[in-house]
Motif scaffolding. Structure first.
Motif, PDB file in Angstrom:
ATOM      1  N   UNK A  18       0.848  -1.206   0.000  1.00  0.00           N
ATOM      2  CA  UNK A  18       0.000   0.000   0.000  1.00  0.00           C
ATOM      3  C   UNK A  18       0.879   1.250   0.000  1.00  0.00           C
ATOM      4  N   UNK A  19       1.953   1.255   0.783  1.00  0.00           N
ATOM      5  CA  UNK A  19       2.844   2.419   0.801  1.00  0.00           C
ATOM      6  C   UNK A  19       3.501   2.620  -0.563  1.00  0.00           C
ATOM      7  N   UNK A  20       3.837   1.522  -1.243  1.00  0.00           N
ATOM      8  CA  UNK A  20       4.378   1.643  -2.588  1.00  0.00           C
ATOM      9  C   UNK A  20       3.381   2.285  -3.532  1.00  0.00           C
ATOM     10  N   UNK A  21       2.109   1.888  -3.435  1.00  0.00           N
ATOM     11  CA  UNK A  21       1.049   2.482  -4.258  1.00  0.00           C
ATOM     12  C   UNK A  21       0.878   3.964  -3.930  1.00  0.00           C
ATOM     13  N   UNK A  22       0.952   4.304  -2.661  1.00  0.00           N
ATOM     14  CA  UNK A  22       0.839   5.712  -2.258  1.00  0.00           C
ATOM     15  C   UNK A  22       1.977   6.530  -2.866  1.00  0.00           C
ATOM     16  N   UNK A  23       3.175   5.942  -2.935  1.00  0.00           N
ATOM     17  CA  UNK A  23       4.293   6.616  -3.582  1.00  0.00           C
ATOM     18  C   UNK A  23       3.996   6.902  -5.038  1.00  0.00           C
ATOM     19  N   UNK A  24       3.391   5.939  -5.705  1.00  0.00           N
ATOM     20  CA  UNK A  24       3.012   6.131  -7.111  1.00  0.00           C
ATOM     21  C   UNK A  24       1.991   7.256  -7.249  1.00  0.00           C
ATOM     22  N   UNK A  25       1.010   7.295  -6.359  1.00  0.00           N
ATOM     23  CA  UNK A  25      -0.007   8.358  -6.393  1.00  0.00           C
ATOM     24  C   UNK A  25       0.635   9.727  -6.179  1.00  0.00           C
ATOM     25  N   UNK A  26       1.605   9.787  -5.267  1.00  0.00           N
ATOM     26  CA  UNK A  26       2.301  11.053  -5.012  1.00  0.00           C
ATOM     27  C   UNK A  26       3.068  11.496  -6.250  1.00  0.00           C
ATOM     28  N   UNK A  27       3.753  10.569  -6.897  1.00  0.00           N
ATOM     29  CA  UNK A  27       4.515  10.899  -8.098  1.00  0.00           C
ATOM     30  C   UNK A  27       3.598  11.379  -9.221  1.00  0.00           C
ATOM     31  N   UNK A  28       2.453  10.723  -9.364  1.00  0.00           N
ATOM     32  CA  UNK A  28       1.499  11.101 -10.407  1.00  0.00           C
ATOM     33  C   UNK A  28       0.723  12.358 -10.037  1.00  0.00           C
ATOM     34  N   UNK A  29       0.724  12.708  -8.773  1.00  0.00           N
ATOM     35  CA  UNK A  29      -0.081  13.843  -8.331  1.00  0.00           C
ATOM     36  C   UNK A  29      -1.557  13.521  -8.362  1.00  0.00           C
ATOM     37  N   UNK A  30      -1.909  12.287  -8.027  1.00  0.00           N
ATOM     38  CA  UNK A  30      -3.310  11.858  -8.000  1.00  0.00           C
ATOM     39  C   UNK A  30      -3.751  11.729  -6.546  1.00  0.00           C
ATOM     40  N   UNK A  31      -4.748  12.528  -6.166  1.00  0.00           N
ATOM     41  CA  UNK A  31      -5.171  12.593  -4.766  1.00  0.00           C
ATOM     42  C   UNK A  31      -3.932  12.820  -3.880  1.00  0.00           C
ATOM     43  N   UNK A  32      -3.118  13.766  -4.285  1.00  0.00           N
ATOM     44  CA  UNK A  32      -1.799  13.982  -3.684  1.00  0.00           C
ATOM     45  C   UNK A  32      -1.863  14.203  -2.179  1.00  0.00           C
ATOM     46  N   UNK A  33      -2.715  15.123  -1.751  1.00  0.00           N
ATOM     47  CA  UNK A  33      -2.748  15.456  -0.331  1.00  0.00           C
ATOM     48  C   UNK A  33      -3.153  14.241   0.503  1.00  0.00           C
ATOM     49  N   UNK A  34      -4.168  13.532   0.047  1.00  0.00           N
ATOM     50  CA  UNK A  34      -4.627  12.338   0.749  1.00  0.00           C
ATOM     51  C   UNK A  34      -3.505  11.298   0.812  1.00  0.00           C
TER      52      UNK A  34
END
Length: 430
Positions: free
Chosen positions: A72-88
């Motif tokens: 899950x943390x790896x997926x969150x890293x991907x979301x941060x990189x993509x800027x998708x639901x970044x703050x969450x």
């Protein structure tokens, strides 16, 4: 003058690229911990972990479910990189990573703590203003400009790390090359490198280069006239550490900060959007109220060991959260004597039967680990017991000195996290 400079607006490309790099590194940390066996070694093969004192409630973070946790943390890293639901994604990752940090000390690393602090800061920064899916989905958040002080929050945190890392090296075993020899001889078996690493001139060069790098690298990066040379030095220093010391993502995270130093990034694809100023609705007072105390704590914490009786090199009191990185080698000899209060029967506890090799090694030389383990034994005992510890520690291959007062009943001993514990003996290492 400084206030005006910090409040001036700059291109946000540096912060945006930093977000992308940070997200990719978080993704690498999450997935890498699974693929390289770190999760298995720390959370699956062990029967329990040594959490930070006071965070026993996090012991549920153990076992095979931690594979999913790190995924899950790896997926969150991907979301941060993509800027998708970044703050969450940034908030959830910060909470999850902080929990991982607090639940296990046997793999304690200053760099894990650093990632927590950087993540906390990033939660507050509008790093998804462009080059993000969020900016496509929610046009109102688009922006190309930010106040200069925003990226400098991150830069200041890195400067604190470097400064205290330099100060921590100002002790005899570092200054005379003693620890450099121990450290360098532990990273290779190649004879030609060992011949170099055992030369006195090289050991002194390595020791003083480390101090000078930590002390001067941030001023050199901030000053435009020395920035290019400092960037070259940074790449050399951090890539060498990444290869030789195996310290995870930190060398690459530290290099990522370089993009924050530029008021604008000379890449055409970042310039193809209409200029949009920073959102004027953000609450500047909120930043002041949060970040002033935040950085005051960061400045004070590394100083606390100076106000605790004894040498932190031996007692370990005040060692953590103080940027005391790669400074010493500790080896310990430990035995735990348990006395049945009802019968007076004495037995020696075989702690090796329930601990991993890494836990055994750290338990044998770390006072807080010893105290925690004794509390665990007391809790698990079905009858009243006393626990007495015989422990001697060698620092940087010196003779062994007694660490724990053998007359203290560790079953009833108290632990003071911010002061000196009288059951830890004081020794003069000089």
């Amino acid at each position: 003058m400084i206030k005006k400079w910090l409040s001036s607006t700059i291109d946000n490309s540096g912060l945006v690229i930093f977000r992308i790099l940070l997200g990719l590194l978080i993704m690498a940390e999450g997935f890498g911990a699974i693929l390289l066996g770190w999760v298995e070694a720390v959370f699956v093969k062990s029967k329990f972990t040594f959490n930070f004192i006071g965070f026993d409630f996090l012991q549920f973070l153990h076992g095979e479910k931690m594979y999913s946790y790190f995924f899950v943390m790896g997926i969150l890293g991907l979301l941060i990189a993509l800027g998708l639901f970044y703050r969450f994604a940034m908030i959830v990752f910060t909470i999850m990573w902080t929990a991982v940090y607090l639940i296990q000390k046997e793999s304690y690393n200053n760099h894990y703590y650093f990632l927590i602090l950087i993540s906390i800061i990033m939660v507050f920064l509008p790093a998804n203003g462009k080059l993000s899916i969020d900016a496509k989905l929610f046009p109102k958040i688009k922006q190309t400009k930010i106040p200069r002080w925003m990226p400098y929050l991150l830069i200041f945190q890195l400067a604190i790390l470097y400064f205290y890392a330099a100060i921590a090296k100002l002790y005899p075993d570092w200054l005379d090359g003693t620890f450099s020899k121990i450290l360098l001889n532990g990273i290779t078996q190649r004879q030609f490198l060992l011949e170099i690493f055992n030369q006195k001139w090289f050991l002194l060069f390595y020791a003083y280069a480390g101090i000078l790098f930590d002390l001067l690298i941030m001023p050199a990066l901030l000053w435009k006239k020395t920035r290019k040379l400092a960037i070259i030095a940074s790449f050399g220093f951090h890539l060498f550490n990444a290869y030789s010391l195996k310290i995870g993502i930190f060398p690459f995270l530290a290099l990522s900060f370089i993009v924050l130093l530029y008021d604008s990034i000379p890449l055409k694809f970042l310039k193809n959007e209409q200029e949009i100023l920073t959102n004027k609705n953000f609450n500047a007072k909120l930043f002041v109220v949060f970040f002033v105390p935040f950085f005051i704590v960061q400045i004070i914490l590394p100083l606390r060991h100076h106000f605790i009786k004894g040498d932190v090199l031996f007692t370990e009191e005040g060692h953590r959260l103080a940027w005391r990185m790669m400074l010493r080698e500790r080896k310990g000899i430990l035995s735990i004597k348990i006395v049945d209060k009802n019968t007076g029967v004495i037995r020696y506890h075989n702690f090796a039967s329930e601990l991993t090799p890494k836990q055994i090694k750290i338990l044998s030389n770390s006072p807080d680990f010893i105290w925690q383990y004794c509390q665990k034994l007391k809790k698990e005992a079905k009858k009243p017991i006393s626990i007495f510890v015989e422990c001697s520690v060698s620092i940087n291959r010196r003779p062994y000195y007694k660490l724990i007062d053998e007359k203290t009943d560790m079953a009833t001993a108290k632990f003071d996290y911010f002061g000196h514990n009288d059951w830890i003996l004081l020794q003069d290492l000089n």
